[in-house]
Design a protein around this motif. Structure first.
Motif, PDB file in Angstrom:
ATOM      1  N   GLY A  16      36.863  41.967  38.700  1.00 24.29           N
ATOM      2  CA  GLY A  16      37.071  41.147  39.882  1.00 24.29           C
ATOM      3  C   GLY A  16      36.131  39.957  39.920  1.00 24.29           C
ATOM      4  O   GLY A  16      35.606  39.531  38.899  1.00 24.29           O
ATOM      5  N   THR A  17      35.878  39.433  41.117  1.00 22.80           N
ATOM      6  CA  THR A  17      35.088  38.215  41.253  1.00 22.80           C
ATOM      7  C   THR A  17      33.604  38.480  41.461  1.00 22.80           C
ATOM      8  O   THR A  17      32.798  37.569  41.333  1.00 22.80           O
ATOM      9  CB  THR A  17      35.605  37.370  42.430  1.00 22.80           C
ATOM     10  OG1 THR A  17      35.583  38.167  43.626  1.00 22.80           O
ATOM     11  CG2 THR A  17      37.011  36.899  42.179  1.00 22.80           C
ATOM     12  N   GLY A  18      33.230  39.703  41.797  1.00 21.06           N
ATOM     13  CA  GLY A  18      31.809  40.025  41.946  1.00 21.06           C
ATOM     14  C   GLY A  18      31.110  39.089  42.911  1.00 21.06           C
ATOM     15  O   GLY A  18      31.514  38.928  44.054  1.00 21.06           O
ATOM     16  N   THR A  19      30.044  38.450  42.416  1.00 21.99           N
ATOM     17  CA  THR A  19      29.258  37.560  43.274  1.00 21.99           C
ATOM     18  C   THR A  19      29.856  36.160  43.366  1.00 21.99           C
ATOM     19  O   THR A  19      29.339  35.323  44.098  1.00 21.99           O
ATOM     20  CB  THR A  19      27.823  37.451  42.723  1.00 21.99           C
ATOM     21  OG1 THR A  19      27.887  37.083  41.341  1.00 21.99           O
ATOM     22  CG2 THR A  19      27.090  38.777  42.847  1.00 21.99           C
ATOM     23  N   ARG A  26      40.700  33.294  35.438  1.00 20.87           N
ATOM     24  CA  ARG A  26      40.614  34.702  35.048  1.00 20.87           C
ATOM     25  C   ARG A  26      40.190  34.802  33.590  1.00 20.87           C
ATOM     26  O   ARG A  26      40.879  34.289  32.708  1.00 20.87           O
ATOM     27  CB  ARG A  26      41.955  35.396  35.262  1.00 20.87           C
ATOM     28  CG  ARG A  26      42.428  35.313  36.702  1.00 20.87           C
ATOM     29  CD  ARG A  26      43.910  35.648  36.832  1.00 20.87           C
ATOM     30  NE  ARG A  26      44.138  37.076  36.624  1.00 20.87           N
ATOM     31  CZ  ARG A  26      45.030  37.567  35.791  1.00 20.87           C
ATOM     32  NH1 ARG A  26      45.764  36.742  35.038  1.00 20.87           N
ATOM     33  NH2 ARG A  26      45.214  38.870  35.681  1.00 20.87           N
ATOM     34  N   ILE A  27      39.088  35.468  33.340  1.00 21.00           N
ATOM     35  CA  ILE A  27      38.619  35.653  31.972  1.00 21.00           C
ATOM     36  C   ILE A  27      38.733  37.130  31.605  1.00 21.00           C
ATOM     37  O   ILE A  27      38.246  38.001  32.315  1.00 21.00           O
ATOM     38  CB  ILE A  27      37.181  35.127  31.777  1.00 21.00           C
ATOM     39  CG1 ILE A  27      36.828  35.059  30.298  1.00 21.00           C
ATOM     40  CG2 ILE A  27      36.150  35.956  32.533  1.00 21.00           C
ATOM     41  CD1 ILE A  27      35.788  34.017  29.951  1.00 21.00           C
ATOM     42  N   GLY A  28      39.441  37.397  30.515  1.00 21.33           N
ATOM     43  CA  GLY A  28      39.679  38.768  30.094  1.00 21.33           C
ATOM     44  C   GLY A  28      38.591  39.281  29.168  1.00 21.33           C
ATOM     45  O   GLY A  28      38.103  38.546  28.307  1.00 21.33           O
ATOM     46  N   PHE A  46      29.732  36.042  34.054  1.00 20.96           N
ATOM     47  CA  PHE A  46      30.953  35.296  34.362  1.00 20.96           C
ATOM     48  C   PHE A  46      31.277  35.275  35.849  1.00 20.96           C
ATOM     49  O   PHE A  46      31.822  34.279  36.348  1.00 20.96           O
ATOM     50  CB  PHE A  46      32.130  35.857  33.562  1.00 20.96           C
ATOM     51  CG  PHE A  46      32.114  35.415  32.122  1.00 20.96           C
ATOM     52  CD1 PHE A  46      32.332  34.085  31.786  1.00 20.96           C
ATOM     53  CD2 PHE A  46      31.856  36.314  31.104  1.00 20.96           C
ATOM     54  CE1 PHE A  46      32.300  33.662  30.463  1.00 20.96           C
ATOM     55  CE2 PHE A  46      31.825  35.909  29.780  1.00 20.96           C
ATOM     56  CZ  PHE A  46      32.046  34.581  29.463  1.00 20.96           C
ATOM     57  N   THR A  47      30.954  36.339  36.574  1.00 21.08           N
ATOM     58  CA  THR A  47      31.215  36.277  38.015  1.00 21.08           C
ATOM     59  C   THR A  47      30.263  35.291  38.694  1.00 21.08           C
ATOM     60  O   THR A  47      30.643  34.628  39.666  1.00 21.08           O
ATOM     61  CB  THR A  47      31.106  37.664  38.673  1.00 21.08           C
ATOM     62  OG1 THR A  47      29.813  38.216  38.436  1.00 21.08           O
ATOM     63  CG2 THR A  47      32.163  38.607  38.125  1.00 21.08           C
ATOM     64  N   ASN A  52      36.968  35.186  37.574  1.00 25.70           N
ATOM     65  CA  ASN A  52      37.480  36.500  37.929  1.00 25.70           C
ATOM     66  C   ASN A  52      37.563  37.313  36.638  1.00 25.70           C
ATOM     67  O   ASN A  52      38.353  36.989  35.750  1.00 25.70           O
ATOM     68  CB  ASN A  52      38.871  36.359  38.568  1.00 25.70           C
ATOM     69  CG  ASN A  52      39.400  37.683  39.096  1.00 25.70           C
ATOM     70  OD1 ASN A  52      38.894  38.743  38.758  1.00 25.70           O
ATOM     71  ND2 ASN A  52      40.449  37.612  39.902  1.00 25.70           N
ATOM     72  N   VAL A  53      36.734  38.337  36.488  1.00 24.94           N
ATOM     73  CA  VAL A  53      36.715  39.139  35.266  1.00 24.94           C
ATOM     74  C   VAL A  53      37.855  40.155  35.300  1.00 24.94           C
ATOM     75  O   VAL A  53      37.995  40.924  36.250  1.00 24.94           O
ATOM     76  CB  VAL A  53      35.366  39.868  35.107  1.00 24.94           C
ATOM     77  CG1 VAL A  53      35.422  40.874  33.964  1.00 24.94           C
ATOM     78  CG2 VAL A  53      34.248  38.852  34.866  1.00 24.94           C
ATOM     79  N   VAL A  54      38.665  40.140  34.244  1.00 21.15           N
ATOM     80  CA  VAL A  54      39.789  41.064  34.106  1.00 21.15           C
ATOM     81  C   VAL A  54      39.517  41.961  32.900  1.00 21.15           C
ATOM     82  O   VAL A  54      39.431  41.489  31.772  1.00 21.15           O
ATOM     83  CB  VAL A  54      41.121  40.311  33.907  1.00 21.15           C
ATOM     84  CG1 VAL A  54      42.270  41.301  33.727  1.00 21.15           C
ATOM     85  CG2 VAL A  54      41.385  39.375  35.080  1.00 21.15           C
TER      86      VAL A  54
END
Length: 348
Positions: A16-19, A26-28, A46-47, A52-54
């Motif tokens: 998700g987006t975390g902080t 969106r980065i996988g 990354f967040t 948005n970490v996927v």
């Protein structure tokens, strides 16, 4: 208590987006191999940069079959083969980019002669880039990075994020600092939770199994539920990374240059000092470096008066033989408890 289960749930929650706010897309991240080691770092990094970490889906037989047609050699270990399905699933998910860097070195914990990743873990992103046609449909970012050299990595990260995404230097530098802090916090949490589980075992008079393997052996598809089987027999399960820091560096008969192996050696040495602990080593079939570690682990444990149990696993999930090995371990432990009193009786 089962530290493998605890770590797996904690890592799967890092999505998700975390902080951040997810505004940069969106980065996988493929959930396999050394990402079980480094995900806390990359997730925070990354967040903080508003991605948005996927994560790729949880490993399964179906996911393995999805990428099977792109595996160039069946001699590689099952954890590596799974990566083909993971990256294909991320492409299908429509992420804006996939991040999977090459990492020759792991973090330096000061417990070995060096701190390499094994060649498969270090360079599998290059093999994926060359063999998975679907990756041409997305941005596949697989640069060489080294997290163990903090200043060098910060410089490289600033340059990479500027070139790939146009991110200002100060923003990347703040994200790097936060990522290192997040990784350190994860390491400390694993150690503290491991100690809490050990205290629980001793308070409830339970024996402790230290499952020694790689970070990716916590994946239920890779370990086939061996940790659940062990806890069903009444053991408390902890992992090698919760104990390895309790022993200092000690030379081995072989060149001790791999981080994951160094942890296993140190954990085994610590177990030799604890009457209520035994080691079970997980080995993925096809692991070249474990041809060396198994002999060293056996030597450490037997010289320390402990039993050595090795479980070799691949993509076959029949645990019949594993049940026999665990029962044999339990019987041997019981026999060692009985033997001293029997000898005392004979002497009297």
């Amino acid at each position: 208590p089962d530290l493998m289960h605890y770590k797996y749930k904690k890592l799967r929650a890092m999505e998700g987006t975390g902080t951040g706010d997810g505004s940069r897309g969106r980065i996988g991240i493929p959930f396999g191999l050394n990402m079980y080691e480094n995900l806390p770092f990359w997730y925070e990094f990354f967040t903080r940069l508003n991605f948005n970490v996927v994560l790729s889906p949880e490993s399964s037989r179906k996911l393995y079959l999805k990428g099977q047609h792109t595996i160039p050699s069946d001699t590689v270990c099952y954890p590596a083969k799974l990566l083909h399905g993971h990256v294909e699933a991320l492409v299908e998910a429509g992420v804006d980019a996939i991040w999977y860097p090459c990492m020759s070195y792991n973090n330096d914990e000061g417990i070995g002669d060096n701190h390499f990743n094994c060649p498969v873990v270090a360079y599998y992103p290059e093999l994926l880039a060359a063999n998975v046609p679907a990756l041409k449909e997305t941005r596949f970012l697989d640069p060489y990075v080294g997290l163990w050299r903090h200043k060098d990595f910060k410089k490289r990260a600033v340059r990479m994020m500027q070139e790939e995404f146009g991110i200002p230097r100060q923003e990347t530098e703040r994200a790097v600092a936060a990522a290192y802090s997040a990784y350190d916090a994860y390491v400390q949490d694993v150690r503290q939770t491991g100690m809490a589980y050990i205290e629980y075992a001793r308070a409830h008079e339970k024996n402790i199994v230290v499952l020694c393997g790689r970070p990716y052996h916590i994946d239920p598809e890779i370990n086939h539920g061996i940790n659940d089987l062990i806890t069903s027999f009444g053991f408390v399960v902890v992992t090698e990374d919760a104990l390895s820091y309790l022993e200092d560096y000690a030379p081995r008969k072989v060149l001790n240059q791999w981080t994951f192996q160094s942890r296993m050696y140190n954990a085994a040495r610590y177990v030799c000092t604890q009457p209520d602990m035994q080691v079970v080593q997980l080995v993925s079939f096809g692991c070249g470096t474990d041809a060396i570690t198994t002999d060293e682990m056996r030597s450490i444990l037997e010289e320390g008066g402990k039993l050595y149990t090795q479980l070799k696993i691949d993509d076959i999930n029949n645990l019949g033989a594993v049940k026999i090995r665990i029962r044999s371990l339990m019987a041997a432990m019981d026999a060692r408890k009985v033997r001293p009193s029997a000898q005392d009786g004979a002497a009297s």
